[in-house]
Design an enzyme around this catalytic site. Structure first.
Site, PDB file in Angstrom:
ATOM      1  N   ASN A   5       0.708  -1.256  -0.589  1.00  0.00           N
ATOM      2  CA  ASN A   5       0.216   0.116  -0.393  1.00  0.00           C
ATOM      3  C   ASN A   5       1.431   1.013  -0.182  1.00  0.00           C
ATOM      4  O   ASN A   5       1.989   1.050   0.907  1.00  0.00           O
ATOM      5  CB  ASN A   5      -0.730   0.146   0.818  1.00  0.00           C
ATOM      6  CG  ASN A   5      -1.188   1.555   1.147  1.00  0.00           C
ATOM      7  OD1 ASN A   5      -1.003   2.475   0.359  1.00  0.00           O
ATOM      8  ND2 ASN A   5      -1.801   1.711   2.317  1.00  0.00           N
ATOM      9  N   TRP A   6       1.804   1.715  -1.244  1.00  0.00           N
ATOM     10  CA  TRP A   6       3.023   2.528  -1.176  1.00  0.00           C
ATOM     11  C   TRP A   6       2.814   3.843  -0.440  1.00  0.00           C
ATOM     12  O   TRP A   6       3.775   4.579  -0.196  1.00  0.00           O
ATOM     13  CB  TRP A   6       3.558   2.787  -2.590  1.00  0.00           C
ATOM     14  CG  TRP A   6       4.231   1.597  -3.213  1.00  0.00           C
ATOM     15  CD1 TRP A   6       4.539   0.408  -2.603  1.00  0.00           C
ATOM     16  CD2 TRP A   6       4.694   1.476  -4.571  1.00  0.00           C
ATOM     17  NE1 TRP A   6       5.159  -0.434  -3.491  1.00  0.00           N
ATOM     18  CE2 TRP A   6       5.268   0.198  -4.698  1.00  0.00           C
ATOM     19  CE3 TRP A   6       4.678   2.321  -5.684  1.00  0.00           C
ATOM     20  CZ2 TRP A   6       5.825  -0.253  -5.902  1.00  0.00           C
ATOM     21  CZ3 TRP A   6       5.220   1.882  -6.876  1.00  0.00           C
ATOM     22  CH2 TRP A   6       5.792   0.602  -6.988  1.00  0.00           C
ATOM     23  N   LYS A   7       1.573   4.192  -0.149  1.00  0.00           N
ATOM     24  CA  LYS A   7       1.270   5.446   0.561  1.00  0.00           C
ATOM     25  C   LYS A   7       1.936   6.623  -0.162  1.00  0.00           C
ATOM     26  O   LYS A   7       2.004   6.613  -1.384  1.00  0.00           O
ATOM     27  CB  LYS A   7       1.681   5.335   2.036  1.00  0.00           C
ATOM     28  CG  LYS A   7       1.060   4.098   2.699  1.00  0.00           C
ATOM     29  CD  LYS A   7       1.170   4.074   4.196  1.00  0.00           C
ATOM     30  CE  LYS A   7       0.537   2.786   4.716  1.00  0.00           C
ATOM     31  NZ  LYS A   7       0.513   2.717   6.184  1.00  0.00           N
TER      32      LYS A   7
ATOM     33  N   HIS B 292      -8.997   3.760   4.218  1.00  0.00           N
ATOM     34  CA  HIS B 292      -7.803   3.409   4.986  1.00  0.00           C
ATOM     35  C   HIS B 292      -7.815   4.195   6.296  1.00  0.00           C
ATOM     36  O   HIS B 292      -8.277   5.338   6.337  1.00  0.00           O
ATOM     37  CB  HIS B 292      -6.547   3.736   4.167  1.00  0.00           C
ATOM     38  CG  HIS B 292      -5.295   3.226   4.797  1.00  0.00           C
ATOM     39  ND1 HIS B 292      -4.675   3.889   5.830  1.00  0.00           N
ATOM     40  CD2 HIS B 292      -4.575   2.106   4.574  1.00  0.00           C
ATOM     41  CE1 HIS B 292      -3.617   3.192   6.202  1.00  0.00           C
ATOM     42  NE2 HIS B 292      -3.530   2.105   5.456  1.00  0.00           N
TER      43      HIS B 292
ATOM     44  N   GLU C 253      -5.648   5.823   7.751  1.00  0.00           N
ATOM     45  CA  GLU C 253      -5.026   7.159   7.656  1.00  0.00           C
ATOM     46  C   GLU C 253      -5.996   8.158   7.036  1.00  0.00           C
ATOM     47  O   GLU C 253      -6.009   9.334   7.395  1.00  0.00           O
ATOM     48  CB  GLU C 253      -3.710   7.066   6.865  1.00  0.00           C
ATOM     49  CG  GLU C 253      -2.622   6.396   7.705  1.00  0.00           C
ATOM     50  CD  GLU C 253      -1.608   5.578   6.923  1.00  0.00           C
ATOM     51  OE1 GLU C 253      -1.459   5.764   5.704  1.00  0.00           O
ATOM     52  OE2 GLU C 253      -0.957   4.712   7.553  1.00  0.00           O
TER      53      GLU C 253
ATOM     54  N   GLU D 275      -7.497  -4.056   9.170  1.00  0.00           N
ATOM     55  CA  GLU D 275      -6.227  -3.455   9.595  1.00  0.00           C
ATOM     56  C   GLU D 275      -6.399  -2.851  10.978  1.00  0.00           C
ATOM     57  O   GLU D 275      -6.876  -1.721  11.115  1.00  0.00           O
ATOM     58  CB  GLU D 275      -5.808  -2.354   8.610  1.00  0.00           C
ATOM     59  CG  GLU D 275      -5.582  -2.851   7.204  1.00  0.00           C
ATOM     60  CD  GLU D 275      -4.648  -1.922   6.419  1.00  0.00           C
ATOM     61  OE1 GLU D 275      -3.610  -2.403   5.956  1.00  0.00           O
ATOM     62  OE2 GLU D 275      -4.949  -0.733   6.304  1.00  0.00           O
TER      63      GLU D 275
ATOM     64  N   GLY E 252       2.106   0.321  10.744  1.00  0.00           N
ATOM     65  CA  GLY E 252       3.346   1.093  10.808  1.00  0.00           C
ATOM     66  C   GLY E 252       4.012   1.081  12.173  1.00  0.00           C
ATOM     67  O   GLY E 252       4.924   1.864  12.431  1.00  0.00           O
TER      68      GLY E 252
ATOM     69  N   SER F  62       1.787  -4.079   9.704  1.00  0.00           N
ATOM     70  CA  SER F  62       3.137  -4.596   9.953  1.00  0.00           C
ATOM     71  C   SER F  62       3.359  -6.016   9.420  1.00  0.00           C
ATOM     72  O   SER F  62       4.059  -6.813  10.042  1.00  0.00           O
ATOM     73  CB  SER F  62       3.478  -4.512  11.446  1.00  0.00           C
ATOM     74  OG  SER F  62       3.474  -3.156  11.868  1.00  0.00           O
TER      75      SER F  62
ATOM     76  N   GLY G 149       2.079  -2.213   3.844  1.00  0.00           N
ATOM     77  CA  GLY G 149       2.572  -0.839   3.727  1.00  0.00           C
ATOM     78  C   GLY G 149       4.085  -0.814   3.646  1.00  0.00           C
ATOM     79  O   GLY G 149       4.678  -1.105   2.604  1.00  0.00           O
ATOM     80  N   GLY G 150       4.717  -0.492   4.763  1.00  0.00           N
ATOM     81  CA  GLY G 150       6.172  -0.305   4.812  1.00  0.00           C
ATOM     82  C   GLY G 150       6.973  -1.373   4.092  1.00  0.00           C
ATOM     83  O   GLY G 150       7.873  -1.048   3.296  1.00  0.00           O
TER      84      GLY G 150
HETATM   85  P1  PGA Z   1       2.174  -1.269   7.400  1.00  0.00           P
HETATM   86  O1  PGA Z   1       0.899  -0.538   6.734  1.00  0.00           O
HETATM   87  O2  PGA Z   1       2.366  -2.560   6.657  1.00  0.00           O
HETATM   88  O3  PGA Z   1       3.309  -0.303   7.193  1.00  0.00           O
HETATM   89  O4  PGA Z   1       1.847  -1.486   8.820  1.00  0.00           O
HETATM   90  C1  PGA Z   1      -0.228  -1.264   6.346  1.00  0.00           C
HETATM   91  C2  PGA Z   1      -1.255  -0.333   5.753  1.00  0.00           C
HETATM   92  O5  PGA Z   1      -1.391   0.790   6.260  1.00  0.00           O
HETATM   93  O6  PGA Z   1      -1.955  -0.680   4.776  1.00  0.00           O
END
Ligand code: PGA
Length: 256
Positions: A9-11, A96, A98, A168, A174, A214, A235-236
């Protein structure tokens, strides 16, 4: 029997140029082994480029980060399932945390999108998970049960089978703070139990449930080794080609 599925997930990151550089390195690191399914979820602006670069690559599929539930029309700034299909998108991440916390998406909204995805042959990756306050208040199961019911309401067993769920925990996204393998396994087993109760045990056993929050090369192996964890939404750590490939390799190693 459930093929593991690891998604990037590159956001709101990655230009087309950066995506191109990522794939050059990532596909080399990935090699020819296709035991684990990979999904790349770029921002909308890099979907076409990513689709082009992945066209001849088996088992690395494309996903989108969001979409609107309507087919078309006056919805400035939104993207529909059919517009995504045109770019060879297979998956769409919905709900998600977010989107839920920053953009006000409710289970009811997520549910409309999940139905629209299925109506257009897109596989939804439906995100659920509790906040830290909810965990501290002992409400994890209550929150997950509500989100499972609200987000997936009205799906047939066939549609549920073609749905991926991402657990999640919001406090792990994050933050560098990962759920322990035991905490994650407990939540995943609970979610699978809700699927069995709401649909049936046979389909519940087939649904893939990813863990997200994470995930990195150093913790992927122990998380992916849990019996009810069928992959990861990263994500990250997915922005780094080598690191993301290492997460996939750690998952593959469990299958050997
Ligand atoms: P993260 O994000 O790996 O940076 O914690 C995961 C996500 O939001 O899908």
């Amino acid at each position: 029997m459930r093929k593991k599925i690891i998604a990037a997930n590159w956001k709101m990151n990655m230009t087309n140029g950066e995506a191109e550089a990522f794939f050059e390195k990532f596909l080399q690191e990935l090699g020819e082994d296709r035991k684990v399914e990979v999904v790349i979820v770029p921002p909308f602006t890099a979907l076409a480029k990513a689709g082009e670069l992945l066209r001849d690559v088996q088992n690395v599929n494309l996903g989108a980060q969001n979409m609107h539930w309507e087919k078309s029309g006056a919805f400035t700034g939104e993207i529909s399932a059919s517009l995504l299909r045109e770019l060879y998108v297979h998956y769409v991440v919905l709900g998600h945390s977010e989107r839920r916390t920053l953009f006000g998406e409710t289970d009811a909204i997520v549910n409309r999108k999940v139905h629209a995805a299925h109506a257009n042959s897109l596989t939804p990756i439906v995100c659920i998970g509790e906040t830290l306050a909810e965990r501290d208040a002992g409400k994890v199961e209550e929150v997950l049960a509500t989100q499972v019911k609200g987000s997936l309401d009205g799906l047939t067993a066939e549609q549920l089978e073609e749905t991926v769920i991402a657990y999640e925990p919001v406090w792990a996204i994050g933050t560098g703070r990962t759920a322990t393998p035991e905490q994650a396994q407990e939540a995943h087993a609970f979610i699978r139990g809700r699927l069995a109760a709401g649909w049936n045990a046979e389909v519940a056993a087939k649904v893939r449930i990813q863990y997200g929050g994470s995930v990195k090369p150093s913790n992927a192996g122990e998380l992916m080794a849990q019996p009810d964890i069928d992959g990861a939404l990263v994500g990250g750590a997915s922005l780094d080609a080598r690191g993301f490939a290492e997460i996939i390799q750690a998952t593959r190693a469990l299958l050997e």
